[in-house]
Design a protein around this motif. Sequence first.
Motif, PDB file in Angstrom:
ATOM      1  N   GLY A   1      11.698  -0.811 -12.253  1.00  0.00           N
ATOM      2  CA  GLY A   1      10.525  -0.023 -13.071  1.00  0.00           C
ATOM      3  C   GLY A   1      10.306   1.409 -12.289  1.00  0.00           C
ATOM      4  O   GLY A   1      10.864   1.776 -11.228  1.00  0.00           O
ATOM      5  N   GLY A   2       9.608   1.988 -13.079  1.00  0.00           N
ATOM      6  CA  GLY A   2       8.966   3.462 -12.765  1.00  0.00           C
ATOM      7  C   GLY A   2      10.174   4.459 -12.557  1.00  0.00           C
ATOM      8  O   GLY A   2       9.895   5.531 -11.786  1.00  0.00           O
ATOM      9  N   VAL A   3      11.098   4.339 -13.520  1.00  0.00           N
ATOM     10  CA  VAL A   3      12.191   5.524 -13.453  1.00  0.00           C
ATOM     11  C   VAL A   3      11.839   6.454 -14.065  1.00  0.00           C
ATOM     12  O   VAL A   3      11.674   6.464 -15.433  1.00  0.00           O
ATOM     13  N   LEU A   4      11.359   7.848 -13.643  1.00  0.00           N
ATOM     14  CA  LEU A   4      10.852   8.962 -14.226  1.00  0.00           C
ATOM     15  C   LEU A   4      11.939   9.719 -14.781  1.00  0.00           C
ATOM     16  O   LEU A   4      12.786  10.423 -13.908  1.00  0.00           O
ATOM     17  N   VAL A   5      12.157   9.909 -15.880  1.00  0.00           N
ATOM     18  CA  VAL A   5      13.079  11.074 -16.567  1.00  0.00           C
ATOM     19  C   VAL A   5      12.106  12.193 -17.336  1.00  0.00           C
ATOM     20  O   VAL A   5      11.410  11.820 -18.119  1.00  0.00           O
ATOM     21  N   GLN A   6      12.285  13.319 -16.659  1.00  0.00           N
ATOM     22  CA  GLN A   6      11.661  14.612 -17.296  1.00  0.00           C
ATOM     23  C   GLN A   6      12.598  15.715 -16.700  1.00  0.00           C
ATOM     24  O   GLN A   6      13.321  15.560 -15.834  1.00  0.00           O
ATOM     25  N   HIS A   7      11.945  16.824 -17.005  1.00  0.00           N
ATOM     26  CA  HIS A   7      12.608  18.279 -16.692  1.00  0.00           C
ATOM     27  C   HIS A   7      12.497  18.272 -15.358  1.00  0.00           C
ATOM     28  O   HIS A   7      11.427  18.006 -14.757  1.00  0.00           O
ATOM     29  N   GLU A   8      13.584  18.852 -14.663  1.00  0.00           N
ATOM     30  CA  GLU A   8      13.439  19.334 -13.120  1.00  0.00           C
ATOM     31  C   GLU A   8      12.160  20.146 -12.886  1.00  0.00           C
ATOM     32  O   GLU A   8      11.579  19.688 -11.582  1.00  0.00           O
ATOM     33  N   ASP A   9      11.783  20.991 -13.627  1.00  0.00           N
ATOM     34  CA  ASP A   9      10.494  21.780 -13.295  1.00  0.00           C
ATOM     35  C   ASP A   9       9.320  21.015 -13.732  1.00  0.00           C
ATOM     36  O   ASP A   9       8.085  21.677 -13.486  1.00  0.00           O
ATOM     37  N   ALA A  10       9.356  20.173 -14.242  1.00  0.00           N
ATOM     38  CA  ALA A  10       8.020  19.437 -14.658  1.00  0.00           C
ATOM     39  C   ALA A  10       7.133  19.176 -13.667  1.00  0.00           C
ATOM     40  O   ALA A  10       7.496  18.697 -12.740  1.00  0.00           O
TER      41      ALA A  10
ATOM     42  N   LEU B   1     -14.256  36.529 -14.416  1.00  0.00           N
ATOM     43  CA  LEU B   1     -13.054  36.525 -15.204  1.00  0.00           C
ATOM     44  C   LEU B   1     -12.549  35.005 -15.420  1.00  0.00           C
ATOM     45  O   LEU B   1     -12.242  34.242 -14.249  1.00  0.00           O
ATOM     46  N   GLU B   2     -12.328  34.309 -16.448  1.00  0.00           N
ATOM     47  CA  GLU B   2     -11.732  33.265 -16.863  1.00  0.00           C
ATOM     48  C   GLU B   2     -10.649  33.643 -17.324  1.00  0.00           C
ATOM     49  O   GLU B   2     -10.265  33.999 -18.720  1.00  0.00           O
ATOM     50  N   TYR B   3      -9.317  32.964 -16.743  1.00  0.00           N
ATOM     51  CA  TYR B   3      -8.145  32.938 -17.209  1.00  0.00           C
ATOM     52  C   TYR B   3      -7.432  31.792 -17.750  1.00  0.00           C
ATOM     53  O   TYR B   3      -7.516  30.911 -17.265  1.00  0.00           O
ATOM     54  N   ALA B   4      -6.705  32.129 -19.042  1.00  0.00           N
ATOM     55  CA  ALA B   4      -5.913  31.222 -19.621  1.00  0.00           C
ATOM     56  C   ALA B   4      -4.458  31.651 -19.569  1.00  0.00           C
ATOM     57  O   ALA B   4      -4.055  32.670 -20.206  1.00  0.00           O
ATOM     58  N   LEU B   5      -3.433  30.854 -19.123  1.00  0.00           N
ATOM     59  CA  LEU B   5      -2.085  31.046 -19.133  1.00  0.00           C
ATOM     60  C   LEU B   5      -1.446  30.251 -19.897  1.00  0.00           C
ATOM     61  O   LEU B   5      -1.435  28.843 -19.958  1.00  0.00           O
ATOM     62  N   ASN B   6      -0.688  30.684 -21.215  1.00  0.00           N
ATOM     63  CA  ASN B   6      -0.013  29.953 -22.085  1.00  0.00           C
ATOM     64  C   ASN B   6       1.369  30.620 -22.098  1.00  0.00           C
ATOM     65  O   ASN B   6       1.808  31.687 -22.729  1.00  0.00           O
ATOM     66  N   LEU B   7       2.571  29.889 -21.326  1.00  0.00           N
ATOM     67  CA  LEU B   7       3.829  30.564 -21.193  1.00  0.00           C
ATOM     68  C   LEU B   7       4.861  29.429 -21.798  1.00  0.00           C
ATOM     69  O   LEU B   7       4.641  28.155 -22.318  1.00  0.00           O
ATOM     70  N   GLU B   8       6.149  29.945 -21.723  1.00  0.00           N
ATOM     71  CA  GLU B   8       7.401  29.244 -22.284  1.00  0.00           C
ATOM     72  C   GLU B   8       8.266  29.360 -21.097  1.00  0.00           C
ATOM     73  O   GLU B   8       8.402  30.438 -20.469  1.00  0.00           O
ATOM     74  N   ASN B   9       9.154  28.369 -20.899  1.00  0.00           N
ATOM     75  CA  ASN B   9       9.950  28.297 -19.688  1.00  0.00           C
ATOM     76  C   ASN B   9      11.447  28.435 -20.474  1.00  0.00           C
ATOM     77  O   ASN B   9      11.730  27.242 -21.150  1.00  0.00           O
ATOM     78  N   ASP B  10      11.864  29.439 -20.167  1.00  0.00           N
ATOM     79  CA  ASP B  10      13.592  29.506 -20.732  1.00  0.00           C
ATOM     80  C   ASP B  10      14.449  29.677 -19.451  1.00  0.00           C
ATOM     81  O   ASP B  10      14.999  30.507 -18.842  1.00  0.00           O
ATOM     82  N   GLU B  11      15.041  28.503 -19.159  1.00  0.00           N
ATOM     83  CA  GLU B  11      16.014  28.111 -18.118  1.00  0.00           C
ATOM     84  C   GLU B  11      15.450  29.017 -16.790  1.00  0.00           C
ATOM     85  O   GLU B  11      16.238  29.691 -16.070  1.00  0.00           O
ATOM     86  N   GLY B  12      14.126  29.039 -16.612  1.00  0.00           N
ATOM     87  CA  GLY B  12      13.609  29.248 -15.219  1.00  0.00           C
ATOM     88  C   GLY B  12      12.780  30.498 -15.237  1.00  0.00           C
ATOM     89  O   GLY B  12      12.032  31.010 -14.556  1.00  0.00           O
ATOM     90  N   THR B  13      12.990  31.366 -16.473  1.00  0.00           N
ATOM     91  CA  THR B  13      12.215  32.418 -16.559  1.00  0.00           C
ATOM     92  C   THR B  13      10.828  32.159 -17.380  1.00  0.00           C
ATOM     93  O   THR B  13      10.871  31.534 -18.525  1.00  0.00           O
ATOM     94  N   LEU B  14       9.807  32.501 -17.003  1.00  0.00           N
ATOM     95  CA  LEU B  14       8.411  32.302 -17.865  1.00  0.00           C
ATOM     96  C   LEU B  14       8.022  33.811 -18.294  1.00  0.00           C
ATOM     97  O   LEU B  14       8.054  34.883 -17.965  1.00  0.00           O
ATOM     98  N   THR B  15       7.781  33.344 -19.623  1.00  0.00           N
ATOM     99  CA  THR B  15       7.080  34.668 -20.539  1.00  0.00           C
ATOM    100  C   THR B  15       5.874  33.979 -21.273  1.00  0.00           C
ATOM    101  O   THR B  15       5.916  33.024 -21.672  1.00  0.00           O
ATOM    102  N   GLY B  16       5.166  34.791 -21.586  1.00  0.00           N
ATOM    103  CA  GLY B  16       4.156  34.506 -22.531  1.00  0.00           C
ATOM    104  C   GLY B  16       2.607  35.423 -22.299  1.00  0.00           C
ATOM    105  O   GLY B  16       2.590  36.620 -22.008  1.00  0.00           O
TER     106      GLY B  16
END
Length: 276
Positions: free
Chosen positions: A142-151, A207-222
């Motif tokens: 049990g408990g075998v976790l499958v997800q992206h390496e960066d998650a 200042l209240e900041y919200a970050l909404n980004l996308e990960n493209d093979e290690g590069t974050l943009t958004g």
Amino acid sequence: MRALRLSPLLSLFVLACAPDYKVEGEVQDTGVPSGADSGGDSATDDSEAFLDEVWAGATLRVLAPASGDFLPLGEPADFEAVVYDAAGNPTDFTDITWGSDIDGAWLPTGKVFEDATLNVGTHALTATAKLPSGDTLAYTIGGVLVQHEDAGTYVGTLQIDATIEYDGQAFTVTCIGALTMVVDQTGEVVEGDSTCLLSLSGFDLELEYALNLENDEGTLTGEAAAVVWGYELPSEFTGEVGEGLIGGGFETEIIGTPLVGTVEVERITRTVSSGE
């Protein structure tokens, strides 16, 4: 005339022609070959008894992966299950099927193989072996976790540096807020939020900041959007994620004052939590 019955010696000769499974070099017969002359019910009974004896006390164990293991999404992982005889010796039995409690389409077969097709999630994996004797063995991990390496969930700081000119001189005012960021299980969506209090030109700005980004093979943009006095001030974020770290930043301005934001966070758990 009495029916001809096979002698014990002849029965053993017939059984010796059957397919075998090996246990550390020792051949174990598993039954009468298809089409062989059984010589009557006695030979059938003898062969069934022999099979029961050969596989009596056999056990199955999954060697890889182990319970609680992390398997990076889409990357090959090793799978291995072994049937042991009653003495604890490994056999070369290969008729083993696999399954997952949350991924019904994952149905590989075999004793040892590589696979990269498990879906995202926390799995209970079961290996099942149907022995030649008719018995069925099963072993679950049990408990075998499958997800992206960066998650996972990351924590750290968001630092805002504001440059103010006063009486011909430039001053830097800084505020630092705690920042929590989450990379989803597919590794594609990255979100975060932070708050800090900046003293600017005689005003205290929250200042209240919200970050909404996308990960493209290690590069974050958004987008890194600040909310000030109820107004949203968006800016473009660029950064990187990898090896459990996220870094990056953005530039914007408020009331004509340049602001530079810097993000530094570190993964504290592979658990993906929304923080709700």
